[in-house]
Design a protein around this motif. Structure first.
Motif, PDB file in Angstrom:
ATOM      1  N   TYR A  44      11.259 -31.407  39.086  1.00  0.00           N
ATOM      2  CA  TYR A  44      10.633 -30.389  38.376  1.00  0.00           C
ATOM      3  C   TYR A  44      10.987 -28.920  39.035  1.00  0.00           C
ATOM      4  N   THR A  45      12.029 -29.010  39.521  1.00  0.00           N
ATOM      5  CA  THR A  45      12.701 -27.731  40.010  1.00  0.00           C
ATOM      6  C   THR A  45      13.974 -27.358  39.627  1.00  0.00           C
ATOM      7  N   GLY A  46      14.645 -28.303  38.939  1.00  0.00           N
ATOM      8  CA  GLY A  46      15.907 -27.966  38.432  1.00  0.00           C
ATOM      9  C   GLY A  46      15.909 -27.813  36.949  1.00  0.00           C
ATOM     10  N   PRO A 108      22.097 -14.916  32.322  1.00  0.00           N
ATOM     11  CA  PRO A 108      22.377 -16.451  32.117  1.00  0.00           C
ATOM     12  C   PRO A 108      21.841 -17.248  32.832  1.00  0.00           C
ATOM     13  N   ASN A 109      21.622 -17.233  34.169  1.00  0.00           N
ATOM     14  CA  ASN A 109      21.199 -17.976  34.989  1.00  0.00           C
ATOM     15  C   ASN A 109      20.534 -17.158  36.248  1.00  0.00           C
ATOM     16  N   ALA A 110      19.685 -17.794  37.055  1.00  0.00           N
ATOM     17  CA  ALA A 110      19.132 -17.027  38.243  1.00  0.00           C
ATOM     18  C   ALA A 110      20.306 -16.809  39.059  1.00  0.00           C
ATOM     19  N   SER A 111      21.286 -17.524  39.493  1.00  0.00           N
ATOM     20  CA  SER A 111      22.309 -16.919  40.120  1.00  0.00           C
ATOM     21  C   SER A 111      23.083 -15.604  39.651  1.00  0.00           C
ATOM     22  N   ASN A 135      16.902 -20.914  51.658  1.00  0.00           N
ATOM     23  CA  ASN A 135      17.206 -20.014  50.418  1.00  0.00           C
ATOM     24  C   ASN A 135      18.354 -20.915  49.463  1.00  0.00           C
ATOM     25  N   HIS A 136      18.047 -20.742  48.276  1.00  0.00           N
ATOM     26  CA  HIS A 136      19.113 -21.213  47.303  1.00  0.00           C
ATOM     27  C   HIS A 136      20.589 -20.587  47.743  1.00  0.00           C
ATOM     28  N   ASN A 137      21.831 -21.360  47.740  1.00  0.00           N
ATOM     29  CA  ASN A 137      22.937 -21.008  48.114  1.00  0.00           C
ATOM     30  C   ASN A 137      23.247 -19.611  47.224  1.00  0.00           C
ATOM     31  N   ALA A 189       9.962 -18.138  47.099  1.00  0.00           N
ATOM     32  CA  ALA A 189       8.542 -18.311  46.816  1.00  0.00           C
ATOM     33  C   ALA A 189       8.281 -19.836  47.076  1.00  0.00           C
ATOM     34  N   GLN A 190       9.065 -20.502  46.408  1.00  0.00           N
ATOM     35  CA  GLN A 190       9.254 -22.024  46.909  1.00  0.00           C
ATOM     36  C   GLN A 190      10.805 -22.387  47.242  1.00  0.00           C
ATOM     37  N   SER A 191      11.046 -23.082  48.345  1.00  0.00           N
ATOM     38  CA  SER A 191      12.533 -23.583  48.481  1.00  0.00           C
ATOM     39  C   SER A 191      12.832 -24.656  47.487  1.00  0.00           C
ATOM     40  N   ASN A 192      14.000 -24.537  47.092  1.00  0.00           N
ATOM     41  CA  ASN A 192      14.548 -25.225  46.205  1.00  0.00           C
ATOM     42  C   ASN A 192      14.878 -26.586  47.117  1.00  0.00           C
ATOM     43  N   PHE A 193      15.090 -26.497  48.297  1.00  0.00           N
ATOM     44  CA  PHE A 193      15.648 -27.479  49.401  1.00  0.00           C
ATOM     45  C   PHE A 193      14.709 -28.246  49.979  1.00  0.00           C
ATOM     46  N   LEU A 215      12.450 -11.463  45.921  1.00  0.00           N
ATOM     47  CA  LEU A 215      11.900 -12.819  45.998  1.00  0.00           C
ATOM     48  C   LEU A 215      12.410 -13.728  44.832  1.00  0.00           C
ATOM     49  N   ASP A 216      12.915 -15.069  45.430  1.00  0.00           N
ATOM     50  CA  ASP A 216      13.567 -15.693  44.306  1.00  0.00           C
ATOM     51  C   ASP A 216      12.336 -16.800  44.271  1.00  0.00           C
ATOM     52  N   ALA A 217      11.926 -16.687  42.887  1.00  0.00           N
ATOM     53  CA  ALA A 217      10.681 -17.284  42.335  1.00  0.00           C
ATOM     54  C   ALA A 217      11.091 -18.291  41.354  1.00  0.00           C
ATOM     55  N   ALA A 218      12.484 -18.712  41.321  1.00  0.00           N
ATOM     56  CA  ALA A 218      13.144 -19.761  40.159  1.00  0.00           C
ATOM     57  C   ALA A 218      12.499 -20.950  40.520  1.00  0.00           C
ATOM     58  N   ALA A 219      12.158 -21.674  41.742  1.00  0.00           N
ATOM     59  CA  ALA A 219      11.481 -22.908  41.872  1.00  0.00           C
ATOM     60  C   ALA A 219       9.920 -22.812  41.818  1.00  0.00           C
ATOM     61  N   PHE A 220       9.357 -21.500  42.127  1.00  0.00           N
ATOM     62  CA  PHE A 220       8.070 -21.490  42.261  1.00  0.00           C
ATOM     63  C   PHE A 220       7.369 -21.398  40.726  1.00  0.00           C
ATOM     64  N   PHE A 240      13.941 -19.517  32.919  1.00  0.00           N
ATOM     65  CA  PHE A 240      12.937 -19.763  32.050  1.00  0.00           C
ATOM     66  C   PHE A 240      13.535 -21.261  31.823  1.00  0.00           C
ATOM     67  N   TYR A 241      14.607 -21.626  31.812  1.00  0.00           N
ATOM     68  CA  TYR A 241      14.931 -23.094  31.702  1.00  0.00           C
ATOM     69  C   TYR A 241      14.450 -23.765  32.557  1.00  0.00           C
ATOM     70  N   LYS A 242      13.985 -23.465  33.813  1.00  0.00           N
ATOM     71  CA  LYS A 242      13.520 -24.318  34.842  1.00  0.00           C
ATOM     72  C   LYS A 242      12.084 -24.441  34.311  1.00  0.00           C
ATOM     73  N   ILE A 243      11.482 -23.544  33.519  1.00  0.00           N
ATOM     74  CA  ILE A 243       9.945 -23.561  33.328  1.00  0.00           C
ATOM     75  C   ILE A 243       9.878 -24.562  31.877  1.00  0.00           C
ATOM     76  N   LEU A 250      19.046 -18.992  30.384  1.00  0.00           N
ATOM     77  CA  LEU A 250      18.093 -17.893  30.036  1.00  0.00           C
ATOM     78  C   LEU A 250      17.248 -17.695  31.244  1.00  0.00           C
ATOM     79  N   CYS A 251      17.589 -16.591  31.718  1.00  0.00           N
ATOM     80  CA  CYS A 251      16.744 -16.420  33.227  1.00  0.00           C
ATOM     81  C   CYS A 251      16.692 -14.684  33.240  1.00  0.00           C
ATOM     82  N   ALA A 252      16.190 -14.324  34.235  1.00  0.00           N
ATOM     83  CA  ALA A 252      15.776 -12.859  34.409  1.00  0.00           C
ATOM     84  C   ALA A 252      16.029 -12.318  35.918  1.00  0.00           C
TER      85      ALA A 252
END
Ligand SMILES: Cc1ncc(COP(=O)(O)O)c(C=O)c1O
Length: 252
Positions: A44-46, A108-111, A135-137, A189-193, A215-220, A240-243, A250-252
């Motif tokens: 539930y983070t990817g 298009p993505n968090a990256s 952090n994420h790569n 905010a939450q480590s994906n690793f 702040l990388d909030a993608a996994a949070f 958004f697609y992780k949500i 779709l990200c921001a």
């Protein structure tokens, strides 16, 4: 004894089980493909799973409207622009982000969002870029923008076995902002690793010491409320697609 009777007995013995009934209903109405195809989905983070009602609503939207390329004044174009504007306003509202303070940029993505920050952040030879080791790569990737413009890059390692950042080292490093340059501090905010959630209070602390905060909030955000009226990072990236799984890219 029938299954229904057994179930009644079970509920009587474990009444708390009934409190999650809503999830069973939701699973049956919106995620029936899981049972039909025999899946148990734990990641539930990817990538969050899309609800079947989301797909149906999107299909209805596309079937019942004509959307042109935005940024023009013909009716189909204006319909598309209005939809994008309302989505942007809704996202800001969802995260309690004041539109005077925050600009929402779809990527298009968090990256891709991180790349925008890396490209535009005014790193120079007086700058510091401090980042968490977990952090994420794609956040690590910003280091190359920093290096290329002569900034000093510092990693805060994680402590074993807790996988948390050593707070004293972090505080000492944050005290080293260069007042002559632009200083950027980035953490998840939450480590994906590791799944570790770091204190969001670091944002105000770092800002008070002269840092801009990414702040990388993608996994949070898939499982936590991010309230940007209470914390005020300078940049937030999220996906958004992780949500909610659909549409992808779709990200921001
Ligand atoms: C914390 C975090 N940051 C960034 C990313 C990168 O996201 P994307 O694949 O959308 O570029 C991920 C992806 O898993 C993530 O979990």
């Amino acid at each position: 004894m029938s299954l229904e009777k057994e179930f009644e007995k079970f509920i009587a013995a474990y009444p708390a089980y009934a409190t999650t009934e809503k999830l069973d209903t939701l699973r049956a109405s919106d995620y029936s493909r899981l049972d039909r195809l025999g899946h148990v989905y734990l990641d539930y983070t990817g990538g969050g799973l899309y609800a079947e009602s989301q797909i149906a609503k999107h299909q209805q939207l596309l079937q019942n409207n004509v959307f042109g390329n935005p940024h023009s004044s013909n009716p189909t174009s204006m319909a598309a622009s209005a939809l994008v504007d309302s989505a942007r306003a809704y996202v800001l509202e969802f995260f309690n982000a004041d539109p005077v303070e925050y600009e929402l940029i779809f990527t298009p993505n968090a990256s891709g969002a991180l790349k925008l920050v890396g490209e535009s952040y005014p790193f120079n030879e007086q700058s510091r870029y401090t980042l968490a080791f977990d952090n994420h790569n794609s956040v690590n990737g910003l280091r190359e923008f920093a290096h290329a413009r002569g900034a000093e890059v510092t990693y805060i390692p994680v402590n074993l076995p807790e996988l948390r950042l050593p707070e004293e080292l972090l505080r000492n490093t944050l005290k080293e902002a260069n007042p002559e340059g632009n200083n950027l501090f980035s953490f998840p905010a939450q480590s994906n690793f590791s799944g570790i959630q770091h204190p969001l209070s670091w944002i105000e602390e770092a800002k008070a010491l002269g840092w801009d905060v990414l702040l990388d909030a993608a996994a949070f955000v898939p499982t936590n409320k991010l309230d940007l009226s209470r914390i005020a990072p300078d940049f937030v990236v999220l996906s958004f697609y992780k949500i909610f799984g659909y549409p992808t890219f779709l990200c921001a």
